[in-house]
Design a protein around this motif. Structure first.
Motif: not given
Lengths: 78, 141
Positions: A78, B97-99, B123, B125, B128
């Motif tokens: 992602e 930030i979604r991990l 990636s 994510a 970031d």
């Protein structure tokens, strides 16, 4: 130990005897070592072929496509 | 110092047989990335295109390919990284930030090793997370 019986032509048998004698070993030991080596080489050949296929999958973009196709939310990039 | 690599780089290392040839040092990868690579080679869940590359390679050889990792490759998984991965995901969320689990484990591996992250699949994510946690993020082409 188990016994493996195979039929050979006489010429090959004679060459095995000569080679074993040159190596200073018995026919049985010579054949067992030769079979061990042949199996290891066969396994190495298959492994090299598998590596080549993985390399081809990377080069062609198939591996990247696989990554992009992962829809498991815990596994995807992602 | 070993760097952390993703599954695509790990796959290149399996092909090359030496991590130094691919990233210039020994490597660490994670359980989730290792699992993705194993799934790709063994066939579970792989795309049709990828499967076709391995048609004709028997399952035993595929497993052998995966069990003969170069010596300079280590896999660190959740058994040891879970506490740091969970804390990392929580801290990242505080910075919006979604991990996911794969990314949290990867960042935990980087933080645990105090090293850089090298990936062949970009990636956002993880990029970031690199800014927030202060580690080097290298996209290797």
């Amino acid at each position: 130990m188990v016994q493996l019986s195979i039929r050979l032509n006489a010429g090959l048998r004679d060459r095995i005897r000569r080679a074993a004698r040159q190596e200073g070993t018995t026919v049985q030991s010579f054949v067992i070592e030769a079979l061990d080596r042949a199996l290891a080489e066969h396994s190495d050949d298959r492994l090299r072929a598998a590596r080549r296929r993985l390399g081809a999958a990377i080069e062609s973009g198939a591996y990247a496509d696989y990554i992009a196709s992962i829809d498991d939310p815990d596994l995807r990039t992602e | 110092m070993a760097v952390v690599v993703d599954d695509l780089l790990l796959a290149r290392i399996v092909v090359a047989g030496d991590p130094v040839e691919v990233v210039g040092s020994g490597v660490v990868s994670t359980g989730y990335w290792w699992y993705r690579l194993c799934r790709a080679v063994l066939g579970g869940g792989s795309s049709g295109s990828l499967s076709s590359h391995f048609s004709g390679v028997d399952p035993e050889t595929r497993r052998l390919l995966l069990t003969e990792l170069p010596l300079d490759v280590e896999i660190h998984g959740m058994q040891t990284l879970a506490p740091l991965a969970a804390a990392t995901a929580h801290e990242a969320a505080a910075s919006d930030i979604r991990l996911n689990t794969l990314a949290a484990e990867a960042v935990a591996a980087v933080r645990s090793e105090g090293t850089a992250l090298h990936v062949a699949t970009h990636s956002p994510a993880l990029a970031d997370a690199a800014r927030v946690f202060g580690f080097d993020y290298h996209l290797v082409r």
